[in-house]
Design a protein around this motif. Structure first.
Motif, short mmCIF file in Angstrom:
data_model
loop_
_atom_site.label_atom_id
_atom_site.label_comp_id
_atom_site.label_asym_id
_atom_site.label_seq_id
_atom_site.Cartn_x
_atom_site.Cartn_y
_atom_site.Cartn_z
N GLY A 3 4.06 39.76 -50.10
CA GLY A 3 4.96 40.86 -49.78
C GLY A 3 6.14 40.87 -50.72
N MET A 4 6.95 41.93 -50.63
CA MET A 4 8.15 42.04 -51.45
C MET A 4 9.27 42.66 -50.62
SD MET A 4 6.64 43.33 -55.12
CE MET A 4 8.19 43.06 -55.96
N HIS A 5 10.50 42.27 -50.93
CA HIS A 5 11.68 42.93 -50.40
C HIS A 5 12.26 43.79 -51.51
CE1 HIS A 5 12.39 39.58 -47.18
NE2 HIS A 5 11.41 40.41 -46.86
N LEU A 6 12.39 45.09 -51.25
CA LEU A 6 12.87 46.03 -52.26
C LEU A 6 14.35 46.28 -52.06
CD1 LEU A 6 9.98 48.68 -52.35
CD2 LEU A 6 10.13 46.46 -53.48
N ASN A 7 15.16 45.68 -52.93
CA ASN A 7 16.61 45.84 -52.87
C ASN A 7 17.16 45.98 -54.27
OD1 ASN A 7 16.96 45.20 -49.94
ND2 ASN A 7 16.12 43.22 -50.58
N ASP A 8 18.07 46.94 -54.45
CA ASP A 8 18.81 46.98 -55.70
C ASP A 8 19.88 45.89 -55.61
OD1 ASP A 8 19.76 47.84 -58.22
OD2 ASP A 8 19.28 49.93 -57.72
N ASP A 9 20.63 45.69 -56.71
CA ASP A 9 21.52 44.54 -56.82
C ASP A 9 22.93 44.99 -57.17
OD1 ASP A 9 22.67 42.06 -57.37
OD2 ASP A 9 20.93 41.32 -58.48
N LYS A 10 23.91 44.55 -56.38
CA LYS A 10 25.30 44.87 -56.68
C LYS A 10 25.82 44.09 -57.89
CE LYS A 10 26.94 46.05 -52.01
NZ LYS A 10 27.48 47.39 -52.30
N ILE A 53 2.89 43.75 -41.82
CA ILE A 53 4.05 43.38 -41.00
C ILE A 53 4.53 42.01 -41.45
CG2 ILE A 53 4.91 43.00 -38.67
CD1 ILE A 53 2.56 44.73 -37.66
N LEU A 54 5.80 41.94 -41.84
CA LEU A 54 6.33 40.71 -42.41
C LEU A 54 7.56 40.24 -41.63
CD1 LEU A 54 5.92 38.70 -44.76
CD2 LEU A 54 7.48 40.11 -46.12
N PRO A 55 7.36 39.53 -40.52
CA PRO A 55 8.50 39.04 -39.74
C PRO A 55 9.31 38.00 -40.51
CG PRO A 55 6.45 38.09 -38.94
CD PRO A 55 6.07 39.13 -39.94
N HIS A 56 10.58 37.88 -40.14
CA HIS A 56 11.51 36.96 -40.81
C HIS A 56 12.01 35.95 -39.78
CE1 HIS A 56 14.67 35.45 -43.37
NE2 HIS A 56 14.46 36.37 -44.29
N ASP A 57 12.13 34.68 -40.20
CA ASP A 57 12.64 33.66 -39.28
C ASP A 57 14.16 33.75 -39.18
OD1 ASP A 57 13.47 32.60 -41.70
OD2 ASP A 57 12.80 30.56 -41.25
N ASN A 58 14.76 32.88 -38.34
CA ASN A 58 16.21 32.92 -38.18
C ASN A 58 16.91 32.26 -39.37
OD1 ASN A 58 17.23 30.09 -37.55
ND2 ASN A 58 15.66 30.27 -35.97
N PHE A 59 18.19 32.57 -39.53
CA PHE A 59 18.94 32.17 -40.72
C PHE A 59 19.49 30.74 -40.66
CE2 PHE A 59 19.74 36.92 -40.94
CZ PHE A 59 18.85 37.12 -41.98
N LEU A 60 19.35 30.07 -39.53
CA LEU A 60 19.88 28.72 -39.40
C LEU A 60 18.94 27.66 -39.95
CD1 LEU A 60 21.36 28.89 -35.78
CD2 LEU A 60 22.55 29.25 -37.95
N ILE A 61 17.68 27.99 -40.03
CA ILE A 61 16.65 27.02 -40.42
C ILE A 61 16.82 26.56 -41.86
CG2 ILE A 61 14.17 26.75 -40.83
CD1 ILE A 61 13.72 28.64 -38.42
N ALA A 78 2.76 30.90 -43.87
CA ALA A 78 4.19 30.71 -44.14
C ALA A 78 4.48 31.32 -45.51
CB ALA A 78 4.53 29.23 -44.13
N VAL A 79 5.40 32.29 -45.56
CA VAL A 79 5.67 33.06 -46.77
C VAL A 79 7.06 32.71 -47.30
CG1 VAL A 79 5.85 35.37 -47.76
CG2 VAL A 79 4.15 34.91 -45.98
N CYS A 98 7.05 35.83 -50.96
CA CYS A 98 7.66 37.16 -50.92
C CYS A 98 8.73 37.20 -52.00
CB CYS A 98 8.28 37.43 -49.54
SG CYS A 98 9.30 38.92 -49.47
N VAL A 99 8.62 38.12 -52.93
CA VAL A 99 9.62 38.27 -53.99
C VAL A 99 10.65 39.30 -53.53
CG1 VAL A 99 10.04 39.15 -56.32
CG2 VAL A 99 8.12 37.59 -55.89
N ASP A 100 11.90 38.86 -53.46
CA ASP A 100 13.00 39.78 -53.19
C ASP A 100 13.54 40.23 -54.55
OD1 ASP A 100 15.89 40.55 -52.93
OD2 ASP A 100 15.49 40.18 -50.81
N THR A 101 13.53 41.54 -54.81
CA THR A 101 13.88 42.04 -56.14
C THR A 101 15.34 41.77 -56.50
OG1 THR A 101 14.29 44.26 -55.24
CG2 THR A 101 12.08 43.79 -56.09
N CYS A 102 16.24 41.92 -55.54
CA CYS A 102 17.65 41.61 -55.79
C CYS A 102 17.82 40.12 -56.07
CB CYS A 102 18.51 42.01 -54.59
SG CYS A 102 20.20 41.38 -54.60
#
Length: 291
Positions: free
Chosen positions: A214-221, A66-74, A142-143, A177-181
């Motif tokens: 962890g990783m975020h699996l996203n293709d890239d536009k 389980i990989l929770p995400h913090d808010n985007f303002l930080i 902290a990731v 955490c590596v985001d692939t995109c």
């Protein structure tokens, strides 16, 4: 074993997250424990917290997937003293909510220098912010999420991440955490077989694979090196299906959460099914049809 899932909704309360993950066949999941667009969120009622824990246990979701995400303002590297103080307070509250829920990780974007600090000064400020927070919490890692490098955002270069980790006092509580995109847009060649191998060699030499949580699996536009963050459906972007086939068959990424953040949540169940179907096959098969 691969633990593939998605960033699921918490509409109605955080205890809905494990149910939503189970409904799409996810073996891992991400969530926001509070409002992603506000500095502070309402406290999680203890009854809701207990129900979250119970459902995770019943459905087989351990804290490691389980990989929770913090808010985007930080922005833990902010040059503005007021915004920095607000960011540190908000990040501490995010970590404390993870403690309350029995979670052991919190994913976050490292921060931005806003062209008002040098890269090194901002990275040092991020590390200082993390050390302050880790001193006030326990049991939660902290990731750091790799970024695409838009604007003045930090974390797109593996060297940025290594710099932060080097300054952390308790290295048992820092991860990546590596985001692939993001990583592809930052300039790392994940698409070709040679580039894929080189990217992970670079990651190991500069950061260390032992820090990968962890990783975020996203293709890239966008194309490699665009420095623009635009997620795409698996197989519909510039990374392509062969990359994802290669990744899910790579034993280095066993036993960590692999989280979809692709743009259509109605297709997550199909994407998860396709990703699992690739495991053990000698080459990628055609992606499922998307209307």
């Amino acid at each position: 074993m691969k633990y593939i899932g998605a960033h699921v909704s918490v509409s109605g309360g955080v205890a809905s997250a494990p149910l939503n993950a189970c409904a799409i066949g996810a073996k891992a999941f991400a969530l926001f424990t509070g409002n992603p667009s506000r500095w502070a969120s309402k406290a999680i009622p203890e009854k809701e917290s207990m129900l979250f824990r119970e459902r995770c246990q019943e459905l087989g979701y351990t804290p490691e997937v389980i990989l929770p995400h913090d808010n985007f303002l930080i922005n833990l590297g902010s040059p503005d003293s007021k915004k920095l103080a607000m960011s540190r307070k908000s990040f501490l509250e995010e970590m404390q909510r993870c403690e309350q829920l029995g979670l052991t990780m919190l994913n976050f974007h490292p921060g931005s220098h806003l062209n008002e600090l040098s890269v090194e000064e901002s990275l040092d400020r991020i590390a200082e912010s993390l050390n302050m927070t880790l001193d006030k919490t326990q049991g939660v890692t902290a990731v750091i999420e790799t970024t695409a490098g838009q604007g003045s955002n930090l974390g797109w270069d593996f060297g940025h991440v290594a710099h932060i980790i080097d300054k952390i006092e308790d290295k048992s509580r820092i991860g990546v955490c590596v985001d692939t995109c993001h990583t592809y847009s930052a300039g790392y060649d994940l698409r070709s077989a040679e580039g894929y191998d080189q990217t992970w060699r670079d990651f190991d030499e500069i950061i260390g694979l032992g820090y990968l949580r962890g990783m975020h699996l996203n293709d890239d536009k966008r194309e490699q090196g665009s420095r623009i963050d635009r997620h795409e459906l698996i197989g519909r972007g510039t990374l392509g299906t062969e990359f994802f086939h290669r990744l899910v068959n790579d034993p280095r990424f066993d036993d960590i959460p692999l989280i979809l953040e692709t743009p259509d949540d109605l297709l997550w169940a199909q994407e998860i099914t396709w990703l699992y179907d690739q495991i053990g096959k000698p080459e990628s098969t055609p992606l499922f049809e998307i209307d």
